[in-house]
Design an enzyme around this catalytic site. Structure first.
Site, PDB file in Angstrom:
ATOM      1  N   SER A 126      55.836  39.078  46.794  1.00 23.06           N
ATOM      2  CA  SER A 126      54.466  39.114  46.296  1.00 23.06           C
ATOM      3  C   SER A 126      54.315  38.171  45.108  1.00 23.06           C
ATOM      4  CB  SER A 126      54.199  40.564  45.854  1.00 23.06           C
ATOM      5  OG  SER A 126      53.151  40.634  44.946  1.00 23.06           O
ATOM      6  N   TYR A 151      55.795  48.294  40.842  1.00 23.69           N
ATOM      7  CA  TYR A 151      55.710  47.625  42.154  1.00 23.69           C
ATOM      8  C   TYR A 151      56.273  46.209  42.055  1.00 23.69           C
ATOM      9  CZ  TYR A 151      53.876  44.982  46.077  1.00 23.69           C
ATOM     10  OH  TYR A 151      53.775  44.146  47.157  1.00 23.69           O
ATOM     11  N   LYS A 155      59.714  44.411  43.845  1.00 21.90           N
ATOM     12  CA  LYS A 155      59.768  43.180  44.660  1.00 21.90           C
ATOM     13  C   LYS A 155      60.722  42.168  44.037  1.00 21.90           C
ATOM     14  CE  LYS A 155      57.219  44.373  48.029  1.00 21.90           C
ATOM     15  NZ  LYS A 155      57.716  44.424  49.398  1.00 21.90           N
TER      16      LYS A 155
HETATM   17  P1  NAD Z   1      50.788  48.399  54.522  1.00 19.35           P
HETATM   18  O1  NAD Z   1      50.899  49.593  53.673  1.00 19.35           O
HETATM   19  O2  NAD Z   1      49.550  48.206  55.325  1.00 19.35           O
HETATM   20  O3  NAD Z   1      52.038  48.299  55.507  1.00 19.35           O
HETATM   21  C1  NAD Z   1      53.319  48.770  55.171  1.00 19.35           C
HETATM   22  C2  NAD Z   1      53.752  49.662  56.327  1.00 19.35           C
HETATM   23  O4  NAD Z   1      55.067  50.137  56.063  1.00 19.35           O
HETATM   24  C3  NAD Z   1      52.855  50.880  56.494  1.00 19.35           C
HETATM   25  O5  NAD Z   1      52.422  50.941  57.837  1.00 19.35           O
HETATM   26  C4  NAD Z   1      53.746  52.069  56.139  1.00 19.35           C
HETATM   27  O6  NAD Z   1      53.439  53.199  56.929  1.00 19.35           O
HETATM   28  C5  NAD Z   1      55.123  51.509  56.430  1.00 19.35           C
HETATM   29  N1  NAD Z   1      56.213  52.094  55.647  1.00 19.35           N
HETATM   30  C6  NAD Z   1      56.269  52.256  54.295  1.00 19.35           C
HETATM   31  N2  NAD Z   1      57.452  52.791  53.951  1.00 19.35           N
HETATM   32  C7  NAD Z   1      58.153  52.963  55.095  1.00 19.35           C
HETATM   33  C8  NAD Z   1      59.438  53.466  55.399  1.00 19.35           C
HETATM   34  N3  NAD Z   1      60.249  53.921  54.441  1.00 19.35           N
HETATM   35  N4  NAD Z   1      59.849  53.496  56.686  1.00 19.35           N
HETATM   36  C9  NAD Z   1      59.041  53.041  57.671  1.00 19.35           C
HETATM   37  N5  NAD Z   1      57.800  52.554  57.453  1.00 19.35           N
HETATM   38  C10 NAD Z   1      57.364  52.512  56.173  1.00 19.35           C
HETATM   39  O7  NAD Z   1      51.040  47.131  53.595  1.00 19.35           O
HETATM   40  P2  NAD Z   1      50.845  45.592  53.921  1.00 19.35           P
HETATM   41  O8  NAD Z   1      49.673  45.107  53.162  1.00 19.35           O
HETATM   42  O9  NAD Z   1      50.918  45.369  55.373  1.00 19.35           O
HETATM   43  O10 NAD Z   1      52.138  45.023  53.198  1.00 19.35           O
HETATM   44  C11 NAD Z   1      53.314  44.709  53.930  1.00 19.35           C
HETATM   45  C12 NAD Z   1      54.370  44.204  52.972  1.00 19.35           C
HETATM   46  O11 NAD Z   1      53.855  43.070  52.273  1.00 19.35           O
HETATM   47  C13 NAD Z   1      54.780  45.198  51.890  1.00 19.35           C
HETATM   48  O12 NAD Z   1      56.168  45.047  51.660  1.00 19.35           O
HETATM   49  C14 NAD Z   1      53.982  44.770  50.683  1.00 19.35           C
HETATM   50  O13 NAD Z   1      54.618  45.120  49.489  1.00 19.35           O
HETATM   51  C15 NAD Z   1      53.966  43.265  50.872  1.00 19.35           C
HETATM   52  N6  NAD Z   1      52.827  42.606  50.232  1.00 19.35           N
HETATM   53  C16 NAD Z   1      51.544  42.991  50.509  1.00 19.35           C
HETATM   54  C17 NAD Z   1      50.473  42.361  49.894  1.00 19.35           C
HETATM   55  C18 NAD Z   1      49.056  42.806  50.135  1.00 19.35           C
HETATM   56  O14 NAD Z   1      48.190  42.545  49.286  1.00 19.35           O
HETATM   57  N7  NAD Z   1      48.732  43.453  51.250  1.00 19.35           N
HETATM   58  C19 NAD Z   1      50.711  41.288  49.008  1.00 19.35           C
HETATM   59  C20 NAD Z   1      52.032  40.908  48.746  1.00 19.35           C
HETATM   60  C21 NAD Z   1      53.091  41.568  49.379  1.00 19.35           C
HETATM   61  C1  WQD Z   2      41.547  41.198  43.085  1.00 14.52           C
HETATM   62  C2  WQD Z   2      40.534  40.963  41.963  1.00 14.52           C
HETATM   63  C3  WQD Z   2      40.408  42.729  40.352  1.00 14.52           C
HETATM   64  C4  WQD Z   2      38.688  45.763  42.950  1.00 14.52           C
HETATM   65  C5  WQD Z   2      47.295  43.013  44.008  1.00 14.52           C
HETATM   66  C6  WQD Z   2      48.765  42.903  43.695  1.00 14.52           C
HETATM   67  C7  WQD Z   2      49.370  41.718  44.410  1.00 14.52           C
HETATM   68  C8  WQD Z   2      49.077  41.802  45.875  1.00 14.52           C
HETATM   69  C9  WQD Z   2      47.603  41.880  46.098  1.00 14.52           C
HETATM   70  C10 WQD Z   2      50.804  43.270  46.783  1.00 14.52           C
HETATM   71  C11 WQD Z   2      41.067  41.376  40.597  1.00 14.52           C
HETATM   72  C12 WQD Z   2      39.103  42.561  41.092  1.00 14.52           C
HETATM   73  C13 WQD Z   2      39.212  44.574  42.486  1.00 14.52           C
HETATM   74  C14 WQD Z   2      37.429  46.217  42.434  1.00 14.52           C
HETATM   75  C15 WQD Z   2      37.318  44.239  41.082  1.00 14.52           C
HETATM   76  N1  WQD Z   2      49.607  42.975  46.484  1.00 14.52           N
HETATM   77  N2  WQD Z   2      38.531  43.828  41.569  1.00 14.52           N
HETATM   78  N3  WQD Z   2      36.803  45.414  41.533  1.00 14.52           N
HETATM   79  O1  WQD Z   2      45.245  42.963  41.746  1.00 14.52           O
HETATM   80  O2  WQD Z   2      44.892  40.542  42.430  1.00 14.52           O
HETATM   81  O3  WQD Z   2      46.649  41.857  43.490  1.00 14.52           O
HETATM   82  O4  WQD Z   2      47.093  43.047  45.415  1.00 14.52           O
HETATM   83  O5  WQD Z   2      51.796  42.666  46.628  1.00 14.52           O
HETATM   84  O6  WQD Z   2      50.729  41.730  44.203  1.00 14.52           O
HETATM   85  O7  WQD Z   2      48.945  42.748  42.317  1.00 14.52           O
HETATM   86  O8  WQD Z   2      44.308  42.381  44.020  1.00 14.52           O
HETATM   87  O9  WQD Z   2      42.374  43.022  45.393  1.00 14.52           O
HETATM   88  O10 WQD Z   2      43.185  44.618  43.615  1.00 14.52           O
HETATM   89  O11 WQD Z   2      42.048  42.528  42.925  1.00 14.52           O
HETATM   90  O12 WQD Z   2      36.706  43.566  40.260  1.00 14.52           O
HETATM   91  O13 WQD Z   2      36.927  47.291  42.785  1.00 14.52           O
HETATM   92  O14 WQD Z   2      39.406  41.784  42.220  1.00 14.52           O
HETATM   93  O15 WQD Z   2      40.193  42.990  38.996  1.00 14.52           O
HETATM   94  O16 WQD Z   2      40.592  40.459  39.676  1.00 14.52           O
HETATM   95  P1  WQD Z   2      45.241  41.946  42.783  1.00 14.52           P
HETATM   96  P2  WQD Z   2      42.962  43.222  44.047  1.00 14.52           P
END
Ligand code: NAD
Ligand code: WQD
Length: 340
Positions: A126, A151, A155
């Protein structure tokens, strides 16, 4: 075609990646998820789109039962590891749960990869690992500042464990993908994000508000040092993120380096403010959003966007979908699933 295992496969990014692999001709895919943040019906949607059922296991990657997936499916070559908890604010409330799932879970997945001879490992990291950055855009070589949340720490530790493991010549090739802000949904809104919890990320919040504008959402901060005062982020279409996993798997598979470890940023390479996102969402979808301008949210960085030239140069990957497409597909998906 190689046999691939996806953990977290019914989650938001996992489900789109499963479709991307299928679209590239990979038919031997095994899906694992414990549905802690997703619905089994996602597999039905993938099957309907791709015309093929999904072979899946309802298991926790931390459990002994997870090993059964390897014994019942010999010859897994690729591990695409999504399974983790992903909410920044929840990680502040429950740090140990996050460390246990995101770090201990990862180590268990690594152990089984070693035991069963998996050749390529793709890790979901991330942009949060960069912490509070000083220089934009962010490059993979940019310094990693202290994590702002448990979190982000989970990562960062995951990245370090994988890099250290690769360096020992463990014989597994590892690609570490740092996603920026994934958003949007599969084309025609046939698949999208269906989390169990109330949405907290911006685009799902906008979709929920467009559906039910009765309660205003808050724009967190309009006094930042940005052109309109609101925070800037790099929104990237989830299907572009998904496609990058296929490119990463192919690239790593073709390498002869026994200590292979590469990190890539996955973003759109452009920054968009919260107020701009609101405007584009409203214009693209012809909806009015109900919001108020509020105080800053704790832990938010002012602005961040990615330099992705490394992924372009080495993986041949670049984002193909626009911000408008992100907003249209997210809304179409919201309408689709609320009707069904
Ligand atoms: P998500 O929550 O939609 O998907 C994660 C899935 O993993 C879920 O379906 C959950 O049920 C499953 N899961 C969690 N723990 C588990 C376990 N112990 N065993 C089996 N299944 C398990 O999240 P996502 O947005 O699809 O994110 C996927 C990956 O990408 C994660 O590792 C997350 O940290 C990373 N990531 C997400 C974002 C984002 O903004 N969505 C950004 C950066 C990184
Ligand atoms: C985006 C912008 C908020 C909701 C996080 C994690 C990042 C990645 C993505 C997992 C920010 C603003 C949001 C609302 C708002 N995830 N906002 N009102 O915080 O950039 O990133 O999710 O790895 O690692 O840090 O994403 O979508 O929460 O926010 O104004 O009701 O929208 O302040 O500026 P963020 P977000």
């Amino acid at each position: 075609m190689a046999k691939i295992l996806l953990t977290g496969a019914s989650g938001y990014i996992g489900s789109h990646t499963l479709l991307s692999f299928r679209e590239q001709g990979y038919t031997d895919i095994i899906a694992v998820d414990n549905f802690s943040n997703s619905h089994p019906e996602i597999y039905d949607r993938i099957a309907a789109i791709s015309g093929m059922p999904v072979k899946h296991y309802n298991v926790d990657v931390r459990s002994d039962a997870f090993e059964t997936v390897f014994t019942e499916n010999p010859g897994i070559e690729g591990m695409i590891h999504f399974a983790a908890y992903k909410s920044v604010p929840e990680s502040v409330e429950k740090p140990l749960e996050y460390f246990e799932n995101n770090v201990s879970g990862l180590v268990h997945v690594m152990q089984l990869c070693k035991k069963y001879g998996v050749k390529v490992f793709v890790f979901s990291s991330s942009c949060s690992v960069y912490g509070n950055i000083d220089v934009l855009p962010v490059m993979e070589s940019s310094p990693l500042n202290p994590p702002e949340s448990p979190y982000a720490a989970s990562k960062r530790i995951g990245e370090e464990l994988l890099q250290s493991w690769a360096g020992t010549g463990a014989g597994i090739k590892i690609i570490n993908l740092r996603y920026f802000n994934p958003a949007g949904a599969y084309k025609n809104g046939l698949l999208g994000e269906l989390p169990l919890n109330r949405p907290a990320n911006l685009v799902p919040v906008l979709c929920a508000n467009a559906l039910d504008p009765g309660t205003a959402f808050t724009v967190f901060g309009t006094d930042y040092n940005t052109p309109d005062g609101s925070c800037i982020r790099d929104y990237i279409h989830v299907s572009d993120i998904a496609d990058a996993h296929v490119a990463a798997f192919v690239y790593a598979s073709n390498s002869a380096d026994t200590t292979f470890f590469r990190t890539y940023n996955l973003g759109s390479e452009s920054g968009t403010s919260v107020l701009e996102v609101i405007r584009v969402f409203s214009e693209e979808n012809g909806v009015t959003l109900n919001y108020t301008l509020g105080p800053r949210r704790s832990g938010d960085v002012e602005a961040i966007w990615a330099d992705c030239s490394l992924a372009l140069a080495e993986l041949g990957w670049k984002p193909r979908r626009s911000l408008g497409e992100i907003m249209r597909s997210a809304w179409q998906w919201t309408l689709n699933y609320t009707k069904s």
